[in-house]
Scaffold this active site. Sequence first.
Site: not given
Length: 466
Positions: A318, A321-323, A466
């Site tokens: 997670i 996934w954000h960066g 994102f």
Amino acid sequence: MIFSSITFLYYFLPIVLIIYFVTPMPNGSMRWRNFVILASSIIFYAWAEPVFVLIMIGQCVSSWALALLIDKYRERSFSKYIMILSISIDLGVLALFKYADFFISNINIAFGADIGLLRLVLPIGISFYTFQILSYTVDLYRGKIKVNRNLLDFATYVSMFPPLLAGPIVRYCDIEEALLSRKHGISDFAIGIRRFAIGLGKKVLIADVLGQLITVYRYSSENSVLFTWMYLVAFVLKLYFDFSGYSDMAIGLGRMFGFKFLENFNYPHISKSMSEFWTRWHISLVTWFRDFVYIPLGGNRVSVPRSVLNMLVIWFLIGFWHGASWNFIAWGIYYFLILMLERFVLSKYLDRIPNILRHMYVWFVLISTGVFFDAASMAEIGQTLGRMFGFGAQGLAGPESLYYLRSFMIPILIGLIGGTPIPKRLAEKAFKRFKFLEPVAIAVLIIVVTGFLVTGSFNPFVYFRF
């Protein structure tokens, strides 16, 4: 093009809606109206990034074709390898554009190499539409949905502009029937307008105003304790009103076109624990990782050490996934540690303390995680965390922080109250008693937002990266 722009509000959207509703539905078929949504979505996406439309179309075609093969060879083990190939292609495209330079940079640092960076521009929304494609592929393989044999309908699902740039992540199973047959009514359209207007107001009138305080802090020479806390509170509020505002707009737009997208936020700031917070925040992302990663890993059905490891994997992913940055990974690991601390230690104590203290605990965690989320580097995380508690700060307060505290006190209070169900309940009571107030309030809200946009009181949406 973004929703909170004059171009979208007064040119693109009205034209698309007119074309959409004058397009016929022979025998109730949605085929031509789906084509309108697809064509307008391609124009919407290509407005800023015409080249990247080809990447999205390529992923649509390859995933659609491989899905047909998965369905064709469903009774054979061969279908599993087709599914893996489809997933690998989509994740490979995402990894290339989003993570390639991150891995190259870290390889260069770790091994003293000098591999050149690719410096690829990240296609807007690729994290969202890629996850939508993956959910379709996996659910098809599991037999939860039927294969879509029409490329136009499938491409409409992947590329439809309401959730395209920043979610919510729409699962195919949730709109499978609506793609083929959906109802259009005045009441649904009115609900869509209301929801869109509320989201637009949250974005422009609250998030963008608070964004001005964040900008002031970043360029200020004062780094007092008060200014640091003001900045972090403003950032937490801006992130919520930015993202939930965009989700509201996407849900509202979907409703105008006959789609009912699931909720993505449920007043997360009223949570009494971080475990509860993550049942209310970015619901589509959390449930996606739960259904497609956590449960396949065994979820809570395995031993305690294994379930903890599963949670670590989830929160690492997670965060990542954000960066493509270590601060996002650190953000994910930090949340993992907090949630494990709640699970094994704090839960029995949280239930016994007053609700006000539980809310304060949640807000302290949100503010501290905001440090990780907004930092440009790992070093900046340490500096900001230190300033929160006076280390490296220029005293408790200064002239600038006191001035901006007076200037932004009202927007901050509006943000704090606006993140609770109180405004909605008050509005519902007023509109129930005086029904004429609702359309008047929506019209006034849109006019005020337009005034802000015309005068340039506008900040880019934070989740676009994102």
